[in-house]
Design an enzyme around this catalytic site. Structure first.
Site, mmCIF file in Angstrom:
data_model
loop_
_atom_site.group_PDB
_atom_site.id
_atom_site.type_symbol
_atom_site.label_atom_id
_atom_site.label_comp_id
_atom_site.label_asym_id
_atom_site.label_seq_id
_atom_site.Cartn_x
_atom_site.Cartn_y
_atom_site.Cartn_z
ATOM 1 N N HIS A 25 -13.484 56.670 110.811
ATOM 2 C CA HIS A 25 -13.240 56.942 109.614
ATOM 3 C C HIS A 25 -13.778 56.160 108.777
ATOM 4 O O HIS A 25 -14.428 55.314 109.053
ATOM 5 C CB HIS A 25 -11.571 56.726 109.251
ATOM 6 C CG HIS A 25 -10.701 57.563 110.020
ATOM 7 N ND1 HIS A 25 -10.423 58.933 109.891
ATOM 8 C CD2 HIS A 25 -10.030 57.025 111.268
ATOM 9 C CE1 HIS A 25 -9.585 59.237 110.759
ATOM 10 N NE2 HIS A 25 -9.151 58.282 111.560
ATOM 11 N N ALA A 26 -14.213 56.675 107.226
ATOM 12 C CA ALA A 26 -15.121 55.787 106.378
ATOM 13 C C ALA A 26 -16.274 55.224 106.914
ATOM 14 O O ALA A 26 -17.150 55.972 107.516
ATOM 15 C CB ALA A 26 -14.161 55.140 105.585
#
Length: 98
Positions: free
Chosen positions: A20-21
């Site tokens: 994620h991210a």
């Protein structure tokens, strides 16, 4: 096409927050820099383009979950080894070898 053999690496996501991210961004940059087309999938899921940020985020791969990296391009062994190391060790930046 020469009918190259599909090469795979099964690896456990080493980032606690999963892909994620920031970890996804690091991974996508590394996949793009590898110079070969690579797919990524959850162990039981459909493969997606590893060079696509939206596709990688869409996987929802969590820390500790197994993913499968695959490619059938020439030179894919070395590229998949580097990507597998990046993911399994949860590195904070691209390794110099990528």
């Amino acid at each position: 096409m020469k009918g190259n053999t599909m090469v795979e690496r099964r690896v456990t996501v080493g980032w606690a927050e999963g892909l994620h991210a920031r970890p996804a961004s690091i991974f996508v940059r590394a996949a793009t820099a590898s110079g070969v087309p690579v797919t990524i999938a959850k162990a039981d899921g459909k493969p997606v383009n590893a060079a696509s940020m939206l596709a990688v985020l869409g996987l929802g791969a969590q820390g500790g979950e197994e993913i499968v990296l695959a490619s059938e391009a020439d030179g894919s062994d070395a590229a998949l080894d580097r990507l597998a190391k990046l993911v399994s060790e949860g590195l904070d930046e691209l390794p110099e070898t990528v």
